[in-house]
Scaffold this active site. Structure first.
Site, PDB file in Angstrom:
ATOM      1  CG  HIS A 142      -2.035  -1.027   1.080  1.00 37.03           C
ATOM      2  ND1 HIS A 142      -3.100  -1.096   1.956  1.00 37.03           N
ATOM      3  CD2 HIS A 142      -2.243  -2.020   0.173  1.00 37.03           C
ATOM      4  CE1 HIS A 142      -3.905  -2.074   1.599  1.00 37.03           C
ATOM      5  NE2 HIS A 142      -3.406  -2.653   0.526  1.00 37.03           N
ATOM      6  CD  GLU A 188      -1.539   4.201   3.725  1.00 35.11           C
ATOM      7  OE1 GLU A 188      -2.660   4.402   4.222  1.00 35.11           O
ATOM      8  OE2 GLU A 188      -1.361   3.480   2.711  1.00 35.11           O
ATOM      9  CB  CYS A 226      -1.967   1.397   6.068  1.00 34.46           C
ATOM     10  SG  CYS A 226      -1.695   0.585   4.479  1.00 34.46           S
ATOM     11  NE  ARG A 263     -11.143   0.909 -26.768  1.00 38.42           N
ATOM     12  CZ  ARG A 263     -11.095   0.437 -28.009  1.00 38.42           C
ATOM     13  NH1 ARG A 263     -10.135  -0.415 -28.357  1.00 38.42           N
ATOM     14  NH2 ARG A 263     -11.985   0.818 -28.901  1.00 38.42           N
ATOM     15  N   PRO A 303     -24.695   4.558 -30.168  1.00 39.58           N
ATOM     16  CG  PRO A 303     -25.648   5.464 -32.071  1.00 39.58           C
ATOM     17  CD  PRO A 303     -24.523   4.595 -31.636  1.00 39.58           C
ATOM     18  CG  LEU A 347     -24.879   0.280 -24.689  1.00 44.65           C
ATOM     19  CD1 LEU A 347     -25.889  -0.687 -24.113  1.00 44.65           C
ATOM     20  CD2 LEU A 347     -23.548  -0.425 -24.946  1.00 44.65           C
TER      21      LEU A 347
END
Length: 368
Positions: free
Chosen positions: A53, A55, A87, A186, A294, A296
């Protein structure tokens, strides 16, 4: 909140953004550690799920200089043991005297780190640059608070709103620079979704052709295909990335689609989009990119399921052809979908617009 708090938290937020696309289903988090004298001793961000992580990364860089210092963290330090330890315990062990937090953790499994730190004498200040920190973590916060993935609708169009010419041609309205930016979008998403109309008309691959972040799973390709019409030769079934084909529960599914198909309730006009998002949420999909078409996009907007709009506008005019957006439930001006600009950036010769519905702030399930 001091000017130094703002400065260092803004740096932590910038660090957090480096993890976008790699940490799902975890949040992106950034951390800056100052020593006793107020000098930066360590920096870090969460790069991939299962990895250290933010930290921990920053504390490793700071070493003994962290003792008596200050930690700036974009999300409340976690207080649970998963694939990594809590953490909050790491900060206590390092002897940090003060922790500044931007956003409280809404996940009950991980929350409570601030309280533990205070119980052990650490000064904890919360709410510094909360809006900016929530912005970079919008996808994960939506997933936790609303119980569904964060949805971005992307479109490319001429300045008069046409995504294809009258004869159906659409390659290429926007520039290579804009298309490269779409591939980055993406890559930062957990799933890319297209309707069957787009698959039949354009045969897209729906893959991210840029260096991928360090993610646990590749970007999932999703086809919304209520009547199971996706051809066996469609490029979305090429095996380059995993593919899910969402079909109506009463559809006849051909053999070539069976390994990819998931059955969902049929509603007028297609399948239940809320059921689709629930299915994706159950598969630990945190962020979804709607690529086409368009109809959807209009359906997602009509259902109030679009959290962000990213539009690429080319300096060109067609005057006729396919509109970028289909029917979206606004038959009169009072039903218009009002948005607000979050960014306008040149991309090559084009403009990249980022907009959000005015009510798009992530809500808890009881408020939605």
């Amino acid at each position: 909140m001091t000017s130094q708090d703002i400065l260092h938290m803004r740096r932590a937020i910038a660090l957090a953004a480096r993890g976008l696309g790699g940490t799902s289903p975890n949040p992106v988090v950034g951390c800056v550690i100052l020593d006793r004298s107020g000098e930066v001793a360590g920096e870090g961000f969460h790069a991939y799920a299962g990895g250290p992580h933010a930290e921990v990364v920053a504390l490793r860089e700071a070493g003994e200089r962290a003792r008596g210092g200050t930690a700036y963290v974009t999300l409340e330090p976690c207080n649970h043991t998963g694939r990594t330890g809590p953490c909050s315990a790491a900060l206590l062990e390092a002897g940090v005297a003060r922790v500044v937090v931007a956003v409280s953790d809404p996940n009950p499994k991980a929350a409570g780190g601030a309280a533990v730190l205070r119980e052990h004498g650490v000064v904890v200040d919360e709410g510094v640059l909360t809006a900016e920190a929530e912005e970079v973590n919008a996808a994960w916060l939506t997933s936790v608070r609303a119980g569904r993935p964060y949805v971005t609708w992307k479109f490319a169009a001429t300045v008069d709103g046409r995504s294809a010419a009258e004869d159906g041609t659409s390659q290429w309205i926007t520039s290579p620079e804009a298309r490269a930016d779409v591939h980055r979008l993406r890559a930062e998403s957990d799933a890319v979704v297209a309707g069957i109309g787009t698959v039949l008309a354009d045969d897209p691959r729906l893959t991210a052709r840029v260096p991928a972040p360090l993610r646990e799973a590749p970007v999932l390709r999703v086809v919304v295909d209520s009547d199971a019409r996706t051809p066996a030769a469609a490029r979305v079934l090429d095996g380059e990335a995993p593919t899910l084909v969402a079909v109506a529960e009463d559809a006849a599914v051909p053999a070539h689609l069976s390994p990819h198909a998931v059955r969902l309730p049929r509603v007028p006009g297609g399948i239940d989009l809320r059921a689709l998002l629930a299915e994706l949420h159950g598969r630990q999909v945190v962020s979804v990119l709607i690529e086409g078409g368009p109809l959807l996009a209009g359906s997602f907007l009509r259902e109030g399921l679009v959290d962000r709009v990213v539009g690429y506008l080319a300096p060109a005019l067609l005057g006729a052809g396919t509109a970028a957006l289909g029917p979206a439930g606004a038959s009169t001006i009072t039903e218009i979908h009002r948005l607000e600009f979050a960014g306008v950036t040149p991309v090559g010769p084009d403009l990249r617009l980022v907009l959000r519905p005015k009510s798009s702030a992530p809500q808890s399930p009881k408020e939605s």
